[in-house]
Scaffold this motif. Structure first.
Motif, short mmCIF file in Angstrom:
data_model
loop_
_atom_site.label_atom_id
_atom_site.label_comp_id
_atom_site.label_asym_id
_atom_site.label_seq_id
_atom_site.Cartn_x
_atom_site.Cartn_y
_atom_site.Cartn_z
N ILE A 81 71.56 45.46 38.56
CA ILE A 81 72.10 45.78 37.23
C ILE A 81 71.84 44.61 36.27
CG2 ILE A 81 74.27 46.18 35.95
CD1 ILE A 81 75.23 47.82 38.40
N ILE A 82 72.09 43.39 36.75
CA ILE A 82 71.89 42.19 35.93
C ILE A 82 70.43 42.11 35.47
CG2 ILE A 82 71.79 39.65 36.07
CD1 ILE A 82 74.38 39.86 37.82
N CYS A 83 69.54 42.38 36.41
CA CYS A 83 68.10 42.30 36.10
C CYS A 83 67.70 43.40 35.11
CB CYS A 83 67.36 42.39 37.43
SG CYS A 83 65.62 42.46 37.26
N ASP A 84 68.12 44.64 35.39
CA ASP A 84 67.78 45.78 34.52
C ASP A 84 68.28 45.59 33.09
OD1 ASP A 84 66.61 47.26 36.39
OD2 ASP A 84 68.00 48.96 36.29
N LEU A 85 69.46 45.02 32.96
CA LEU A 85 70.07 44.90 31.63
C LEU A 85 69.81 43.53 31.02
CD1 LEU A 85 73.51 46.68 32.31
CD2 LEU A 85 71.38 47.69 31.52
N ARG A 86 69.06 42.71 31.73
CA ARG A 86 68.72 41.34 31.28
C ARG A 86 69.98 40.54 30.92
NH1 ARG A 86 63.20 41.89 30.29
NH2 ARG A 86 62.62 44.01 29.76
N LEU A 87 70.90 40.51 31.85
CA LEU A 87 72.14 39.77 31.62
C LEU A 87 72.03 38.39 32.24
CD1 LEU A 87 74.63 42.66 32.50
CD2 LEU A 87 73.96 41.90 30.22
N SER A 88 72.96 37.51 31.89
CA SER A 88 72.94 36.16 32.48
C SER A 88 73.39 36.29 33.94
CB SER A 88 73.92 35.27 31.73
OG SER A 88 75.23 35.66 32.04
#
Ligand code: ASP
Length: 441
Positions: A81-88
């Motif tokens: 999810i972090i990677c897909d949404l480009r989150l920290s």
């Protein structure tokens, strides 16, 4: 500014693609200022729910078994999810800290709550909202009910009318400050609490179906969606087994007269189902019934005794026997010389013989028997109060389908008619009623 509280269930936040849909939905209406989220749910049939993995890790850690495998699944779900949404990757660091906590020992509730906690942290970052940890404001009493003060403190947290908040669902804290979860599916309750605390005009519950169906789709092919249903009707439908949303979620909003709309994250244009305190005139005029629900997991204890009607306190003593064994009853149909007690099979749990013995000893009936495998079917609708001939229609439909009716019960509210049939006839009865009331001609 009017506000809408929106709650997204597990399938709506299952992965990055779904969370992007959440963003589009939230941004489509500026009044959607309070967002409550579940933990990531199933992405497809067979996929594990994150909450189940968390329970599993906690169980394994308690038994001092290595949790590497299930924990890796949890971590990778969030990492994707972090990677897909480009989150920290700040939250990822916290997830690793949580792994260490798990091995040292945490409560079951705390472990399960982390699904919603991490989910809300990530979604708050993605939507640009303020993260709200419900453990700070929602107090859950030992019996699972909400401490009323929770509404006030949570309301203060949501005080900025133009603020935008993302709260984790499913948990709060107990009086001693420990994290405490609701029962499974409890994020619906959190959403209702948030709606009430924020004084929202509407509670939207976003899920993966376009509303509540008029009958069980496993029994009736493609049943219609209910456009509008009252709080009272939904309560009857949920109790009789219709899979709606968490039945405890109704109370907080019902008390504050906040309507609920069930919507589909994957088909946001569908109208869904509106649950309201007062049905609109058009619904009242056009609908005979709201829906048909039922369950086939009941037993009926039947006894006959001549002149029973003259014995003062007979029913009281009979029901007292059930009370002594801690068994609650559902219905108690009676005639002059006979009375039956209907109970859920789960309540009886091997107590049938003892209960029958006690009845024989204490009440000396002329005959006594237990009928297992009983199903109850409820035809629910406030419209029944005003409509002549509903009962005739029900029995005509059942006659045509050759279903033998064992029990009939219409509550004083005239809001539902409950029919007891043999479990084997259950599905036939539901289909016959659906076609009589919905498919009509
Ligand atoms: N995640 C929790 C569950 O799976 C609560 C929820 O989704 O409502 O039961």
């Amino acid at each position: 500014m009017e506000r809408i509280a929106v709650k997204f269930g597990g399938s709506s936040v299952a992965d990055g693609t779904q969370i992007k849909k959440v963003k589009a939905i939230v941004e489509a209406d500026p009044r959607r200022r309070i967002v409550v989220v579940s933990a990531p749910g199933k992405r497809h049939a067979g996929d594990p729910k994150l909450t189940d993995l968390l329970y599993l890790c906690q169980d394994m850690a308690t038994l001092a078994t290595a949790i590497d495998e299930p924990f890796a699944l949890i971590r990778s779900r969030f990492a994707e999810i972090i990677c897909d949404l480009r989150l920290s990757d700040r939250v990822l660091g916290e997830i690793d800290d949580f792994r260490a906590e798990l091995t040292v020992g945490v409560t079951r509730d705390y472990a399960a709550s982390r699904g919603e906690y991490f989910s809300a942290r990530l979604i708050a970052e993605f939507l640009g909202g303020e993260f709200v940890d419900p453990a700070e404001d929602i107090i859950i009493r030992a019996n699972g009910t909400i401490d009323q003060d929770s509404y006030r403190t949570l309301g203060e947290r949501f005080r900025q009318r133009d603020g935008f908040y993302v709260m984790a669902g499913f948990y709060g804290r107990d009086r001693s400050g420990q994290v405490k979860t609701f029962s499974r599916g409890g994020s619906d309750i959190s959403g209702a609490i948030a709606a009430r605390a924020a004084g929202a005009i509407l509670y939207e519950n976003w899920t993966d179906t376009s509303g509540i169906l008029m009958a069980d789709p496993r029994i009736v092919k493609d049943p219609q969606t209910i456009a509008e249903i009252s709080f009272r009707e939904i309560r009857e439908m949920a109790y009789m087994g219709a899979s709606v949303f968490h039945d405890e979620a109704i109370l907080p909003v019902r008390e504050a007269a906040i309507p609920i709309r069930i919507k589909n994250t994957n088909r946001p244009g569908d109208p869904g189902t509106l649950i309201t305190g007062k049905l609109s005139d058009s619904t009242i005029v056009t609908t005979e019934i709201a829906g048909i629900a039922g369950r086939s997991d009941f037993s009926m204890i039947c006894l006959e005794k001549s002149l029973m009607n003259k014995e003062v306190g007979f029913a009281h003593r009979l029901l007292g026997i059930f009370r002594e064994h801690g068994v609650s009853f559902e219905q108690c149909p009676s005639s002059i010389d006979s009375i039956s007690v209907i109970v859920e099979n789960a309540q009886l749990q091997g107590l049938d013989e003892v209960i029958l013995d006690d009845i024989r000893r204490q009440l000396q009936p002329d005959s006594l028997f237990i009928e297992k495998n009983l199903a109850l079917v409820a035809v629910v609708g406030e419209g029944m109060v005003r409509t002549v001939g509903i009962a005739a229609k029900i029995f005509e439909a059942l006659k045509k389908a050759k279903v033998n009716v064992r029990v009939i019960n219409q509550g004083a509210s005239e809001m539902n008619i409950i029919i007891g049939v043999a479990a084997i006839d259950y599905e036939r009865a539901v289909r016959a009623l659906y076609s009589a009331f919905v498919e009509k001609s």
